[in-house]
Every structure is written in structure tokens, then in C-alpha cells.
Design a protein around this motif. Structure first.
Motif, short mmCIF file in Angstrom:
data_model
loop_
_atom_site.label_atom_id
_atom_site.label_comp_id
_atom_site.label_asym_id
_atom_site.label_seq_id
_atom_site.Cartn_x
_atom_site.Cartn_y
_atom_site.Cartn_z
N LEU A 11 15.00 -10.97 70.05
CA LEU A 11 16.71 -11.59 69.12
C LEU A 11 17.41 -10.13 69.26
O LEU A 11 18.73 -10.78 70.04
N ALA A 12 16.65 -8.86 69.78
CA ALA A 12 17.75 -7.83 70.17
C ALA A 12 18.62 -8.20 71.39
O ALA A 12 19.34 -8.04 71.60
N THR A 13 17.71 -8.74 72.37
CA THR A 13 18.44 -9.11 73.83
C THR A 13 19.56 -10.22 73.05
O THR A 13 20.71 -10.35 73.97
N VAL A 57 22.09 -5.94 71.52
CA VAL A 57 21.75 -4.44 70.97
C VAL A 57 21.16 -3.44 72.51
O VAL A 57 20.50 -3.39 73.44
N LYS A 58 22.04 -2.02 72.29
CA LYS A 58 21.58 -1.25 73.10
C LYS A 58 20.42 -0.70 73.06
O LYS A 58 20.40 -0.29 71.67
N GLU A 112 12.38 0.36 64.16
CA GLU A 112 13.79 0.67 64.91
C GLU A 112 14.90 -0.32 65.24
O GLU A 112 15.50 -0.65 65.16
N LEU A 113 13.97 -1.55 65.69
CA LEU A 113 14.49 -2.48 66.16
C LEU A 113 14.82 -3.41 65.24
O LEU A 113 15.91 -3.94 64.48
N VAL A 114 13.67 -3.78 64.01
CA VAL A 114 14.26 -4.72 62.66
C VAL A 114 15.73 -3.88 61.79
O VAL A 114 16.54 -3.95 60.85
N THR A 115 15.66 -2.10 62.21
CA THR A 115 17.01 -1.09 61.48
C THR A 115 18.27 -2.13 62.75
O THR A 115 19.36 -2.11 61.73
N SER A 132 23.44 -4.87 62.97
CA SER A 132 24.28 -5.90 64.09
C SER A 132 24.60 -6.78 63.30
O SER A 132 25.46 -7.34 63.25
N THR A 133 23.11 -7.84 62.59
CA THR A 133 23.62 -8.63 61.75
C THR A 133 24.93 -8.21 60.78
O THR A 133 25.96 -9.31 60.55
#
Length: 309
Positions: free
Chosen positions: A279-281, A285-286, A295-298, A303-304
Motif C-alpha cells: 500500500l505504501a508503494t 511513500v518515501k 512507521e508504515l501505519v503512521t 499520506s491519506t
């Protein structure tokens, strides 16, 4: 003795009539739960009949007792109290009918409110489903555009590399040809006494030709490798898009099970780290590869939230 027996029978009949009042009231209350027009007719008839019956019993009882007993004042007082009690019972029956009618009206109103609420919920569910479909379609279009841009960029890079390789090969061929021609020319001038030099020149020319061919083949190989890399990157991008769509589908299913709404921190926390990376890809997300699950959740929440604004 006869008078006393008659008074006793009248008092017993009066007592039975009063004792039946709760049953009459219950019957009237049950009738109040039927359709409104029938309830009004039945309640009015029953109330009139009950009141009239009680009054008639009291009147006949009073008349009979007055005929047989000299103590009419006490019996008359009791009959007055009985008539007052009958009037109160009738009033209570009327109040019960009104309360029952009001309860039925409120029940009908509650049923209508429930129907309107269910219709509202269905409308909201349809709107949210359409919104999710629109967002997925938009994400798919953006992903396709990114893949196309990446493919075009890779192809342009490959074309530039091929052009540079071809230019270098042409330069080398031209130079080798010039050297060969010079060597041949020099060899011709001294052919009689420079057979060995001529052979060396031919050898050099052959080596130059082989070098040119090798350079061209290497440039071709590099160009093919770049094209293969570009195709592989495009396929990998398509795979990431599919994985991101699968993650969104699972998130949508989770929201539906939870009663609707957008992705929340709870939805993201329930995903695996692999799903979060996919989902980050998709969200570009950098620094996602070095992030932990928290950290990915945050980052995804940030981003959303930014895209919604």
C-alpha cells in the motif's frame, strides 16, 4: 327474614358486578389494540353497557332494599358510593382506551421512523460503495499512467545507450578503416620488400574488424539487457498495483464489516507488514523499505490525510 334475604342477594349481585369491573376494563384495553375505528365503537359500546348495567343494578338494589328495610338512609348512602365508584370505573375505562389508542399511534410512528432509518442506511451504503469504486478506478488510472511513464523513460534511456554505442562503433570502424587503408597504402608502396609489414597490417585490420564487431555485439547486448530490465520493472510495477488493489479490497471489506466509513488506524494495524509495504508503494511513500510496521501505519495515515485535503 324475607327482607334480609332479598338485601343479601342484592348486595351479592352488586358485589359481583363491581368485582367484574377489572375484567371489563381488560377487555376494553385489548379492544383498544385493534384498528382505531373498531376500537372506538367497541369501547363506546362496552363502556356504555358497563356503566348502564352498574347503575341499573344499583338502582334496583336500592329500590329493593328500601322496600324491605326501614333503615333507608344507610342503604342509600351505600348506593351513592357504589354509583360514584361505577362512574370512576367508567372514567378509568375511558382513560385506558385513550392511553391504548395513543400507544398504538406511537407504535405506528416508531415503525415508520424505523423504515425511514433503514432506507437512509441503505442509501449511505450505496453511496459509500460507489465512492470506493470511484477511488479504485482513479487509483488504477494513476497507476497505469505511472507504468506508462516508466516504460517510456526506460525505452528512451535504452535508445540513447544504443545510439551512443552505435556512434562509438562507427567511430572505431572509421578509424580502423582509415588505419587499414593507410597501412594498405603504405604496404602497396613497399610491397616488393615489405611483405611482412603487409601481413601485419592485414592482421591489424582483422583485429580492428573483430573489435568493431565485438563492440557492436556488446552494445546490442546492453541494449537488450536494458529493454529486458525495463520490461521487468514494468511487470513489477503492475504486480505492485495489483497487490495494492487487493489491499484496498481487503480494507474495503473490513470497513463494510465494521459498518462502513474510510480506512482507519485500526484497519491499517490489522494489515501485515507486506500489505502495508504494498500500500505504501501504491501511495509512493518515501523511505518505506526502511520503515517498521508502526512507521508504515503512521506514514500511510499521513499520506491519506494529505490526499483528502
Amino acid at each position: 327474614m324475607a327482607g334480609t334475604g332479598t338485601a343479601g342477594r342484592l348486595a351479592k349481585a352488586w358485589g359481583n358486578g363491581v368485582k367484574d369491573l377489572p375484567q371489563n376494563a381488560s377487555w376494553l384495553l385489548s379492544k383498544a389494540l385493534t384498528p382505531l375505528d373498531a376500537t372506538k365503537d367497541a369501547a363506546g359500546s362496552a363502556t356504555h353497557a358497563a356503566g348502564s348495567g352498574l347503575v341499573d343494578i344499583a338502582r334496583h338494589a336500592g329500590a329493593s332494599v328500601m322496600d324491605v328495610l326501614p333503615v333507608g338512609d344507610s342503604i342509600e348512602l351505600r348506593l351513592q358510593r357504589a354509583r360514584a365508584a361505577a362512574d370512576e370505573a367508567k372514567q378509568a375505562e375511558d382513560d385506558a382506551v385513550r392511553e391504548a389508542e395513543e400507544a398504538k399511534a406511537r407504535s405506528d410512528e416508531a415503525r415508520q421512523v424505523a423504515e425511514r432509518c433503514r432506507a437512509y442506511v441503505r442509501d449511505v451504503e450505496r453511496e459509500q460503495t460507489q465512492e470506493v469504486s470511484d477511488k479504485v478506478a482513479e487509483a488504477r488510472r494513476e497507476a497505469d499512467a505511472r507504468v506508462e511513464r516508466a516504460r517510456a523513460s526506460a525505452q528512451a534511456d535504452a535508445d540513447r545507450v544504443v545510439q551512443r554505442a552505435q556512434a562509438e562503433a562507427d567511430d572505431r570502424v572509421a578509424k580502423a578503416r582509415e588505419e587499414a587503408e593507410a597501412a594498405q597504402s603504405k604496404a602497396k608502396q613497399a610491397m616488393a620488400d615489405a611483405t611482412a609489414s603487409l601481413a601485419e597490417a592485414r592482421r591489424l585490420a582483422d583485429e580492428a574488424t573483430e573489435a568493431t564487431k565485438a563492440a557492436a555485439e556488446e552494445a546490442h547486448r546492453q541494449a537488450a539487457q536494458l529493454a529486458a530490465d525495463a520490461d521487468r520493472e514494468a511487470k513489477h510495477a503492475d504486480e505492485r498495483v495489483r497487490e495494492a488493489e487487493q489491499v484496498r479490497s481487503r480494507a474495503a471489506a473490513q470497513r463494510k464489516r465494521n459498518g462502513g466509513g474510510n480506512s482507519s488506524a485500526a484497519d491499517l494495524n490489522e494489515m501485515t507488514k507486506t500489505d502495508l509495504l504494498n500500500l505504501a508503494t501504491a501511495e509512493e511513500v518515501k523511505g518505506r523499505s526502511a520503515m517498521s510496521k508502526t512507521e508504515l501505519v503512521t506514514a500511510l495515515k499521513r499520506s491519506t490525510g494529505t490526499k483528502r485535503r
